[in-house]
Design an enzyme around this catalytic site. Structure first.
Site, PDB file in Angstrom:
ATOM      1  N   LYS A   1       0.062   3.936   9.409  1.00 55.17           N
ATOM      2  CA  LYS A   1       0.645   4.271   8.110  1.00 55.17           C
ATOM      3  C   LYS A   1      -0.426   4.490   7.040  1.00 55.17           C
ATOM      4  CE  LYS A   1       2.014   0.879   5.484  1.00 55.17           C
ATOM      5  NZ  LYS A   1       1.314   0.973   4.167  1.00 55.17           N
ATOM      6  N   LYS A  42      -6.716   1.451  -3.546  1.00 57.27           N
ATOM      7  CA  LYS A  42      -6.329   0.801  -2.280  1.00 57.27           C
ATOM      8  C   LYS A  42      -6.326   1.803  -1.134  1.00 57.27           C
ATOM      9  CE  LYS A  42      -5.077  -2.312   0.632  1.00 57.27           C
ATOM     10  NZ  LYS A  42      -3.841  -3.089   0.629  1.00 57.27           N
ATOM     11  N   THR A  69       0.855  -1.183   0.000  1.00 57.91           N
ATOM     12  CA  THR A  69       0.000   0.000   0.000  1.00 57.91           C
ATOM     13  C   THR A  69       0.895   1.238   0.000  1.00 57.91           C
ATOM     14  OG1 THR A  69      -1.678  -1.193   1.243  1.00 57.91           O
ATOM     15  CG2 THR A  69      -1.855   1.206   1.210  1.00 57.91           C
TER      16      THR A  69
END
Length: 297
Positions: A239, A171, A95
């Site tokens: 994150k 995503k 990602t």
């Protein structure tokens, strides 16, 4: 097909095992000895460093944490790029921000490789079943070269266009939903416990009713068992929700729910829970209110 898989965590191990079952010539790569031993026990080859992958590797799945690790895995001092066959396809599945995906693709294409922007979802169980969802964008040539890999690791491949960065964008949006759903699932369970509801009955009611979500059903099941072994860790959503807020900021787009969820995951990490299963963001509420979680004595 000679395939390398860099990063044999919960998703990468599943991808490597699925490729092995599909009859591909697979070499896994992970610095952790336990991961290498697990893959070797299943009949695969495993190496500790990307530069130890077999020469002439035709496809490379990179399932590490972020863009920085992806770049190091390919182009770092011990990177895999010199081991790849000319025209090899790289499936970039970490990602990352769309701009990072585009920058890495340009670097790979300049080196003579094909690039598929190919983030994945589905969790460890789906990964081991070869049933992940892939959100992919890239050239027709990249899709064609990657097809044997995609056939082995996924039951749903979304072809989102020919421009690298679209897969990464989708995503990031997906992670907005995933992170918020986990945070609100934990909030709801914590509120029910504080108000005196039996947590198992609460779980059964919610999972049979309209308020359910996949994340509530999946993550709160582990909370009920006190099982905080990380399938996806708290720090991953620190994150990933950071990627959401960064992308939104660049577009002058408000994302208040994502920002609040990120603060909750950040609080959990600050409490020393960063390496625990992400559903255990519920420990933020436990700390604030003194509730007793199921399975914790």
């Amino acid at each position: 097909m000679r395939v390398g898989v860099i990063g044999m965590g919960s998703m990468g191990m599943g991808a490597a095992l699925s490729l092995l079952r599909a009859g591909q010539d697979v070499t896994g790569c992970d610095m952790r000895e336990a991961a290498r031993a697990e893959f070797a026990a299943a009949g695969g080859r495993a190496v500790a460093s990307p530069d130890a992958l077999p020469e002439g590797t035709e496809a490379l799945v990179v399932l590490v944490v972020n863009a920085q690790q992806t770049e190091a895995a390919l182009f770092g001092e011990a990177g895999a790029a010199p081991r790849l066959a000319p025209g090899a396809v790289v499936l970039s599945s970490a990602t990352m921000a769309p701009d990072a995906a585009r920058a890495l693709a340009a670097k790979a294409e300049a080196a003579g490789f094909l690039w598929l922007d190919a983030p994945v979802s589905g969790g460890a169980v789906k990964a081991r079943e070869g049933a992940m969802t892939v959100m992919a964008s890239g050239s027709e040539a990249a899709f064609a070269a990657a097809q044997p890999v995609l056939d082995a690791i996924a039951t749903k491949v979304w072809r989102l266009g020919d421009q690298v960065g679209i897969g990464a964008t989708v995503k990031v949006v997906h992670q907005l939903l995933a992170g918020v759903h986990i945070a609100v699932a934990a909030e709801a369970m914590a509120l029910g416990i504080r108000a005196g509801a039996d947590p198992r009955q609460l779980y059964e009611v919610v999972t049979s009713a309209a308020g359910n979500s996949w994340m509530f059903e999946n993550r709160m099941a582990r909370v009920l068992e006190g099982d905080d072994a990380p399938r996806s860790a708290v720090e991953i959503f620190v994150k990933d929700l950071g990627l959401v807020t960064d992308m939104a900021r660049s577009l002058d787009f408000p994302v208040p729910l994502a920002a609040q969820a990120q603060q909750l995951f950040t609080a959990a990490r600050g409490m020393g829970q960063g390496g625990r299963d992400d559903g255990f963001v519920i420990r933020v509420w436990q700390t604030l209110t003194g509730i007793k979680l199921p399975g914790e004595g």
